[in-house]
Design a protein around this motif. Sequence first.
Motif, short mmCIF file in Angstrom:
data_model
loop_
_atom_site.label_atom_id
_atom_site.label_comp_id
_atom_site.label_asym_id
_atom_site.label_seq_id
_atom_site.Cartn_x
_atom_site.Cartn_y
_atom_site.Cartn_z
N GLU A 256 -0.49 41.76 71.96
CA GLU A 256 0.78 42.79 71.04
C GLU A 256 0.78 42.46 69.68
OE1 GLU A 256 4.38 42.43 73.32
OE2 GLU A 256 3.62 43.68 74.98
N GLN A 257 0.96 41.07 69.47
CA GLN A 257 1.01 40.79 68.13
C GLN A 257 -0.01 41.07 67.33
OE1 GLN A 257 3.45 38.23 66.28
NE2 GLN A 257 4.64 39.55 67.76
N THR A 258 -1.29 40.96 67.73
CA THR A 258 -2.39 41.09 66.91
C THR A 258 -2.49 42.60 66.76
OG1 THR A 258 -3.70 39.36 67.82
CG2 THR A 258 -5.03 41.00 66.89
N TYR A 259 -2.26 43.60 67.65
CA TYR A 259 -2.41 44.91 67.65
C TYR A 259 -1.23 45.51 66.55
CZ TYR A 259 -2.89 49.71 68.67
OH TYR A 259 -3.04 51.13 68.56
N SER A 260 0.01 45.10 66.70
CA SER A 260 1.04 45.51 65.86
C SER A 260 0.75 45.36 64.71
CB SER A 260 2.30 44.91 66.44
OG SER A 260 2.60 45.31 67.66
N PHE A 261 0.22 43.93 64.25
CA PHE A 261 -0.02 43.57 62.90
C PHE A 261 -0.99 44.19 62.25
CE2 PHE A 261 -1.84 40.63 59.75
CZ PHE A 261 -0.86 40.17 59.08
N GLY A 262 -2.35 44.63 63.20
CA GLY A 262 -3.48 45.35 62.74
C GLY A 262 -3.05 46.67 62.32
N VAL A 263 -2.05 47.25 63.10
CA VAL A 263 -1.77 48.62 62.71
C VAL A 263 -0.90 48.74 61.35
CG1 VAL A 263 -0.42 50.82 63.44
CG2 VAL A 263 -1.79 49.47 64.96
N VAL A 264 0.12 47.66 61.29
CA VAL A 264 0.76 47.91 59.99
C VAL A 264 -0.10 47.54 58.81
CG1 VAL A 264 2.76 46.55 58.92
CG2 VAL A 264 2.93 47.06 61.28
N ILE A 265 -1.09 46.76 58.64
CA ILE A 265 -1.94 46.29 57.74
C ILE A 265 -2.59 47.69 57.62
CG2 ILE A 265 -3.82 44.88 56.85
CD1 ILE A 265 -0.98 43.32 56.92
N ALA A 266 -3.14 48.10 58.48
CA ALA A 266 -4.12 49.30 58.34
C ALA A 266 -3.33 50.42 57.70
CB ALA A 266 -4.80 49.59 59.64
N PHE A 292 -2.35 58.65 60.28
CA PHE A 292 -3.03 57.29 60.84
C PHE A 292 -1.95 56.48 61.76
CE2 PHE A 292 -3.69 52.85 60.61
CZ PHE A 292 -5.13 52.80 61.12
N MET A 293 -0.75 56.44 61.38
CA MET A 293 0.10 55.69 62.06
C MET A 293 0.32 56.50 63.53
SD MET A 293 2.65 53.26 62.81
CE MET A 293 3.24 52.54 61.25
N ILE A 294 0.39 57.55 63.77
CA ILE A 294 0.56 58.57 64.89
C ILE A 294 -0.47 58.32 65.59
CG2 ILE A 294 0.83 60.81 65.68
CD1 ILE A 294 2.68 61.40 63.56
N VAL A 295 -1.76 58.36 65.19
CA VAL A 295 -3.04 58.47 65.94
C VAL A 295 -3.49 56.98 66.31
CG1 VAL A 295 -4.04 60.58 64.92
CG2 VAL A 295 -4.65 58.48 64.05
N ALA A 296 -2.89 56.06 65.76
CA ALA A 296 -3.21 54.80 66.06
C ALA A 296 -2.01 54.19 67.16
CB ALA A 296 -3.52 53.69 64.74
N SER A 297 -0.85 54.73 66.99
CA SER A 297 -0.10 54.28 67.59
C SER A 297 -0.51 54.20 69.23
CB SER A 297 1.54 54.87 67.68
OG SER A 297 1.18 56.26 68.25
N PRO A 298 0.19 53.00 69.87
CA PRO A 298 -0.38 52.85 71.21
C PRO A 298 0.32 53.59 72.50
CG PRO A 298 1.06 51.17 70.77
CD PRO A 298 1.02 52.05 69.38
N CYS A 299 0.83 54.71 71.94
CA CYS A 299 1.52 55.74 73.12
C CYS A 299 0.46 56.13 74.20
CB CYS A 299 1.75 57.15 72.43
SG CYS A 299 3.04 56.90 71.13
N ALA A 300 -0.88 56.37 73.85
CA ALA A 300 -1.90 57.18 75.07
C ALA A 300 -2.05 55.63 75.72
CB ALA A 300 -2.95 57.61 74.54
N VAL A 301 -2.25 54.48 74.95
CA VAL A 301 -2.68 53.13 75.75
C VAL A 301 -1.49 52.76 76.62
CG1 VAL A 301 -3.13 50.83 75.25
CG2 VAL A 301 -4.15 52.56 73.68
N VAL A 594 -9.06 58.01 64.40
CA VAL A 594 -8.82 57.19 63.57
C VAL A 594 -9.90 57.15 62.48
CG1 VAL A 594 -9.02 54.69 62.66
CG2 VAL A 594 -7.47 55.47 64.59
N VAL A 595 -11.21 57.33 63.03
CA VAL A 595 -12.20 57.27 62.06
C VAL A 595 -12.44 58.65 61.20
CG1 VAL A 595 -14.94 57.62 62.03
CG2 VAL A 595 -13.60 55.87 63.36
N TRP A 596 -11.92 59.83 61.83
CA TRP A 596 -11.63 61.18 61.41
C TRP A 596 -10.71 60.97 59.97
CZ3 TRP A 596 -11.25 66.19 64.54
CH2 TRP A 596 -11.54 67.21 63.66
N ASP A 597 -9.57 60.51 60.48
CA ASP A 597 -8.53 60.42 59.43
C ASP A 597 -9.27 59.63 58.11
OD1 ASP A 597 -5.85 60.86 58.51
OD2 ASP A 597 -5.39 58.48 58.93
N LEU A 598 -9.72 58.56 58.51
CA LEU A 598 -10.32 57.65 57.42
C LEU A 598 -11.55 58.33 56.78
CD1 LEU A 598 -9.86 54.19 59.05
CD2 LEU A 598 -8.55 55.19 57.46
#
Length: 633
Positions: A256-266, A292-301, A594-598
């Motif tokens: 969770e820490q790694t994912y959260s930190f990664g999404v914020v930085i990204a 990006f925040m919406i599509v990368a958020s872990p809702c679906a996960v 995410v790739v599409w958005d970037l």
Amino acid sequence: MTRTATPPIVRERPLPRPPSIFSTALKTPEVRWALAALALFLLGWSFQLAGAPAPLWWTLYLVCYATGGWEPALAGLRALREKTLDVDLLMIVAALAAASIGQIFDGALLVVIFATSGALEVIVTRRTADSVDSLLNLAPEQATLVEGDGATRTVSSRELEPGHRVLVRPGERVGGDGIVIDGTSEVDQQAITGESVPVVREVGDEVLSGTVNGTGTLTVRITRPASESVIARIVALVEEASETKAGTQLFIEKVEQTYSFGVVIATLLVLTVPMLFFAHTFEEALLRAIVFMIVASPCAVVLSTMPPLLASIANAGRHGVLVKSATVMETLGRTTLVAYDKTGTLTEGAPEVIAVTPTGGRDEDEVLVLAAAVEHYSEHPLGRAIVGQAGERGLPVPEASEFRALPGRGVTGRVQGRVVTVERADAASTATGTLVHVRVDQDTAGEITLVDRLRPDAPAAVEAAVETIGAPAVLLTGDNASAAAEVAGRTGMGTVYHSLLPQDKVAVVTDLEARGERVMVVGDGINDAPALAAASTGVSMGRRGSDLALDTADVIIVRDELGALPHLMRLSRRARRYVIANLAIAGTVIAALVVWDLVGTLPLALAVAGHEGSTVLVALNGARLLRRSAWER
């Protein structure tokens, strides 16, 4: 003839039960906030579907945000001060981002999910703490202290120190761990050791705090202070084992820490890089970052894992099995070894007559009638079993007079002018069970053999569990070797551990886990609670389970149907396969968006559609485990 009344046995007040889970829930602030958030969300959704003015349901959703999100947001901010980042804060940010671009429904749903999850965690934690506290009430509040001159006075059990002598009258609970220095009696130790029948305690034998004295009077020399009694050690073992099990969640927290930190930085990079290197305006970069925040958020996960597991929990609940969390449901399928308690789990915890062996020309019914006549006044489990067997055979039982209990031995009385004595054999158990002698005027009339009554479904349930995991089952019991061997033989156990105190059961489970086994412990008593906490999965019987066992266990078999366990393990394995499939779907969609958005320009509507579409897809896939066939096949 009128039966002669026997002297009543003094009973202590019933032990207080912990508050019900419902009263505990309603008194918990986290639960009240979560319920309020859920009510506001449902009300706002209803107005939205009904076509009400947007300001109305927007307001309800915003209040839902505040009601359900303030606590995780505050916790997240506190975590930030400690230089950590958790998923809860990320979810709040994602919910606010969703609202900022008009997707307020999605954000409110996310807030409700996380508020409910946090409330359930608080309920379980507090309920277990209440139950551990109630365990301490097993030890009586007061004890009768014997002074040096033989005088007695009542003192608090907590004041007892090694060397003190206490008087334990019939029917009282033993105030502390100690050694019998005078008297003989039978002591009911089932709550502590799990032994199915009271055990004889005489001079030199150890007695345990919280056990119940029988018909004799004992004088006990205390050997341990209250803080080191067997009950205090059980409490410590449960707390220690629970903390150890909680440590297994550290890996999840790191992810969770790694994912959260990664999404914020990204997200910050997505916001700043286009402005610095590609001449994007702030509005353009902000929109891209929000997408990006919406599509990368872990809702679906999150929904990849929760719907299959929650659907499995609901399916199990319909079949009389309560699984306390999604983590438990996922863990169940990884079980490699099942360890059963004996008394109250594989057996009914009550003896039954399996053989009557007459001598001296008498027949079985005559021996049983004579024994039942004097045992009619006895409160001993063996006596009740003998009387019950005579009733089942429809035998007329004559009146007995001059009834007298023989502490630590049996009972005696006069039946039709003859003195009838029923005594346990000197060797308390035979190879098949407990043996009692019946004598008439000092002449042996016969013997009666009793065993702890086996649950009818136990052999088949154990066999099915063994087939499911592909490894022999293990028996953990505080009962003696012969009683354990008898039950193990009838249920097909692979390994037997007998004469175990609570800390011994924990040691066995810990050793098995250290060898790489993922152990499921199935029990019902206070003495099983530490082992239930130490195991990968603890399962308690619902009808007979003690409060501590029910709250310590991860799974409760509500109707005590052991046969449900193999179904539950197979359902868990199926849920895990669904989770893996859902994660693959969610991960693929998130990566693509995410790739599409970037790389290109992902339209907001398509981002929301793709994100929500994958969320709905994995949710519907998980819901398939609600079907009856998922349990039965």
